[in-house]
Design a protein around this motif. Structure first.
Motif, PDB file in Angstrom:
ATOM      1  N   ARG A  38       0.251  -1.232  -0.138  1.00  0.00           N
ATOM      2  CA  ARG A  38      -0.141   0.057  -0.404  1.00  0.00           C
ATOM      3  C   ARG A  38       1.200   0.843   0.231  1.00  0.00           C
ATOM      4  N   VAL A  42       1.332   4.538  -3.232  1.00  0.00           N
ATOM      5  CA  VAL A  42       0.641   5.395  -2.825  1.00  0.00           C
ATOM      6  C   VAL A  42       1.908   6.544  -3.100  1.00  0.00           C
ATOM      7  N   ASN A 233      -4.680   4.435   0.534  1.00  0.00           N
ATOM      8  CA  ASN A 233      -4.855   3.793  -0.502  1.00  0.00           C
ATOM      9  C   ASN A 233      -7.170   3.160  -0.268  1.00  0.00           C
ATOM     10  N   GLY A 248      -3.631   2.679  -4.857  1.00  0.00           N
ATOM     11  CA  GLY A 248      -3.109   3.869  -4.594  1.00  0.00           C
ATOM     12  C   GLY A 248      -2.617   4.870  -5.030  1.00  0.00           C
TER      13      GLY A 248
END
Length: 570
Positions: A38, A42, A233, A248
Motif C-alpha cells: 500500500r 501511494v 489507499n 494507491g
C-alpha cells in the motif's frame, strides 16, 4: 487412553505453540507485505502525479513565455500564427497552441489556415478558470474539434501593454502522446494506472488506453474518489473486469490541481508469491509433521511400546497363574527400572506364596492327621460298642470324617491350585466306599464328568456323595448294586445315586434320619435341589446345583480352566 495415544497427544500439545507461532509469523508477514504494498502504491501514484505536474508546468512555462512575446500582443515582425507554427512542432506533447481575447475569441492559433475563423472557447473550463483566477488553469478532457485528438487544455492569462487582462494563451496537450510515454511493461492486467480529470473523465489508463480514454467514472464512485483529500489507499472491485484491487492514489487537491492519479494492483496477483511461499511452507510443515509423527510412532513402538508390552504380557501371565513370568531387563532407563522392579516384586510374591503354601501344607497335614485320629477313635469306639445302633452311628460318623479327610487330601495334592475336580473326587469316594462297605468294586458303577469347582463348594459336595453312597451301600445289603453318575450341562452339575430297592429304603426316603437331613443342608449350602425317585426295583436320589455360587463373581480366566472332560466309567 493408550500410552501411544498419550504420546501423540503430548506431541500435538507441544506442536500447538509452534504452529501458533508459525501462523502468527505468517499473518505478520502478510500484514507487513500488504502495508508495504500500500505504501509503495501511494508513493508510485504520487510519483506519476509529479510527472504530470512537471509536464503541465513545462507547458505553462512555455505559455507564460509566449504570453509576453510582442507578437502575441499584436506587435512584431511576424504574426502570432507563424510563431505558434514554429513553436508547436518543437513540443510533441502539444496538439495545438492558441491565444484569445477577453471574450474568448481565438485571435491566433497554430496550424490555422489563412483567413480561417476558429470557434470561440469562452465556454471552456480552462478559459473561464484562467480568466477568473488570473492564474494558469488546467481544463478537462476534450476531444479536439480541429486536432481530432484526445486532449486536455492548459491556459495562461496575459495582459496587454497597459497591464489590463487581455485574454489567455492556451495549449491542447495530447493525451495520446502522454499515454504512449506511459505504455510500459509494468502496466498490465495485474497492475493498472488511471488518471482522471476534475470532471470524472478518464484521461489516461494503462493498459488499454484507447478503450478507456474519455469514459466517465460512475457518479457514486466518483463522489467517493473526489472526497479524498490526502494520498492513501482503498480497495475496490473493478466493474470492468471484476478484479479485486488495492489502489494507491494522489487526490484531486494535490499537484497538479484537478487530476486524480490512481495505481491499482490485483490483490490476488500481488500476494501470489507470498501465497506460494505460504503453500510451500505449509507443505513443508505437513511433511515435517508426518515425519515427526512417523518418528514418534517408531519411537513409541520400539522404545516404549515393546518394553511396555513385555511388562504387560508378564503381568497378565502372572495374573493367569504363571508365577514364572518375568520381564527381560534390557539396557538402562525407566523401562529397565520398571522391569527390574516387576521382577523383584514377582520374586517376592513367589517367595511369599511359597511360604504360604508351606504353611497351608503343614496346616492341611495337621488337619488330615487330626481327622485320621478322629476317624481312628471312632473306629475303636465302634468296635468296643455293644449296641448295634451305636455301632452304626459311629460307623457313619467315621465315614463322614473320612470323606472330609479325603477332600483335604485332594486339596493338599493340588498344591495350592484354587479348584477341585469333583469328578475325580466323587470317583475316589466311591472307591473308598467299595473297599470299606462292599464286597467288590464291581458293585459300584461310576460315570463322572470332570469339572472344577472351588474348595469351599467341594467340601459339602464330598459329604453329600459320601452320605448317598454310604446309605446306598447300607440299605442295599452286601449284594447291593450302586450307580454313581455326575453330569455337567453348562454351569449346572447333576449328581445321581441309584441303588436296588430294599425294605430299609423307606427310612431313607422319609427324611427322618440324620444323614438325610445333612444331605438336604449341604444341598442348600450349594444352592441346589434334591429329588428322590422310587420305582419297583430302584431307588434314586437326584441332586442338581450350580458350579459356582450365584453370589460370587467368577474370574473369566478361572472359567477357562473349568473344562469338561469326557465321561469315564470306574
Amino acid at each position: 487412553m493408550s500410552l501411544r495415544r498419550r504420546m501423540y497427544a503430548m506431541g500435538v500439545v507441544g506442536l500447538v505453540p509452534l504452529l501458533a507461532a508459525g501462523s502468527w509469523n505468517e499473518w505478520s508477514n502478510r500484514a507487513l507485505r500488504e502495508a508495504e504494498l500500500r505504501t509503495n502504491l501511494v508513493e508510485e501514484a504520487t510519483y506519476v502525479a509529479s510527472e504530470f505536474q512537471r509536464q503541465i508546468e513545462g507547458v505553462q512555462s512555455l505559455l507564460l513565455t509566449l504570453s509576453v512575446i510582442p507578437v502575441v500582443r499584436g506587435t512584431g515582425v511576424i504574426s502570432c500564427d507563424q510563431l505558434f507554427d514554429l513553436v508547436r512542432p518543437q513540443n510533441p506533447v502539444l496538439a495545438a497552441i492558441g491565444a484569445t481575447d477577453r471574450q474568448g475569441n481565438v485571435i491566433c492559433a497554430s496550424d490555422r489556415q489563412p483567413g480561417e475563423l476558429l470557434p470561440p472557447i469562452a465556454d471552456r473550463p480552462h478559459f473561464r478558470k484562467a480568466m477568473e483566477t488570473r492564474r494558469p488553469a488546467l481544463g478537462a478532457y476534450a476531444y479536439g474539434r480541429r486536432t481530432a485528438r484526445h486532449v486536455i487544455h492548459v491556459a495562461v492569462p496575459y495582459d496587454d501593454s497597459a497591464g489590463t487582462l487581455a485574454g489567455v494563451v492556451f495549449a491542447s496537450v495530447s493525451l495520446d502522446v502522454i499515454a504512449r510515454r506511459h505504455d510500459l511493461p509494468q502496466w498490465n492486467a495485474s497492475k493498472v494506472i488511471t488518471v482522471i480529470d476534475g470532471e470524472g473523465a478518464i484521461i489516461m489508463r494503462q493498459p488499454d488506453y484507447a478503450r478507456f480514454v474519455g469514459q466517465r467514472i460512475e457518479d457514486g464512485r466518483w463522489n467517493r474518489l473526489r472526497s479524498f483529500t490526502t494520498p492513501g489507499n482503498y480497495d475496490a472491485v473493478s466493474s470492468v473486469d471484476g478484479v479485486h484491487r488495492i489502489v494507491g492514489y494522489s487526490p484531486l487537491n494535490a499537484e497538479p490541481l484537478g487530476l486524480f492519479v490512481g495505481i491499482g494492483v490485483d490483490k490476488a496477483a500481488a500476494f501470489a508469491p507470498l501465497n506460494a511461499a505460504t503453500l510451500r511452507s505449509l507443505l513443508a510443515t505437513l511433511v515435517a509433521l508426518a515425519l515427526a509423527f512417523g518418528t514418534a510412532w517408531l519411537v513409541a513402538r520400539n522404545l516404549i511400546g515393546k518394553p511396555w508390552r513385555r511388562t504387560l504380557r508378564a503381568a497378565r501371565r502372572m495374573k493367569e497363574g504363571d508365577l514364572t513370568a518375568r520381564v527381560a531387563v534390557i539396557g538402562k532407563g525407566e523401562f529397565a527400572d520398571l522391569a527390574a522392579a516387576f521382577n523383584s516384586v514377582a520374586d517376592q510374591l513367589v517367595a511369599a506364596l511359597s511360604r504360604k503354601d508351606m504353611l497351608l501344607r503343614e496346616l492341611s497335614h495337621r488337619v488330615m492327621n487330626s481327622l485320621q485320629v478322629i476317624q481312628s477313635v471312632l473306629r475303636l469306639q465302634e468296635r468296643s460298642a455293644t449296641a448295634e445302633e451305636t455301632r452304626a452311628q459311629l460307623r457313619d460318623a467315621a465315614s463322614r470324617v473320612q470323606a472330609v479327610a479325603m477332600t483335604y487330601r485332594r486339596l493338599h495334592e493340588l498344591n495350592g491350585t484354587d479348584a477341585v475336580d469333583i469328578g475325580e473326587l466323587a470317583a475316589a469316594i466311591a472307591e473308598e466306599i467299595s473297599r470299606s462297605l462292599l464286597q467288590s468294586k464291581e458293585q459300584i458303577t461310576v460315570e463322572c464328568q470332570s469339572r472344577f469347582i472351588s474348595p469351599q463348594r467341594a467340601m459339602p459336595f464330598a459329604l453329600i456323595v459320601n452320605e448317598l453312597l454310604t446309605n446306598a451301600a447300607k440299605h442295599g445289603g452286601n449284594a447291593a448294586m450302586i450307580g454313581l453318575s455326575l453330569q455337567v450341562e453348562g454351569d449346572v452339575v447333576a449328581l445321581s445315586v441309584t441303588n436296588a430297592r430294599s425294605n430299609d429304603s423307606s427310612r431313607a426316603r422319609s427324611g427322618a434320619g440324620f444323614g438325610t437331613r445333612m444331605i438336604k443342608a449341604m444341598v442348600q449350602d450349594l444352592a441346589g435341589n434334591v429329588r428322590q425317585v422310587e420305582s419297583v426295583d430302584l431307588f434314586e436320589t437326584q441332586i442338581t446345583f450350580p458350579v459356582a455360587d450365584p453370589q460370587e463373581v467368577q474370574d473369566p480366566q478361572e472359567a477357562k480352566r473349568h473344562m469338561m472332560a469326557q465321561p469315564r466309567t470306574t
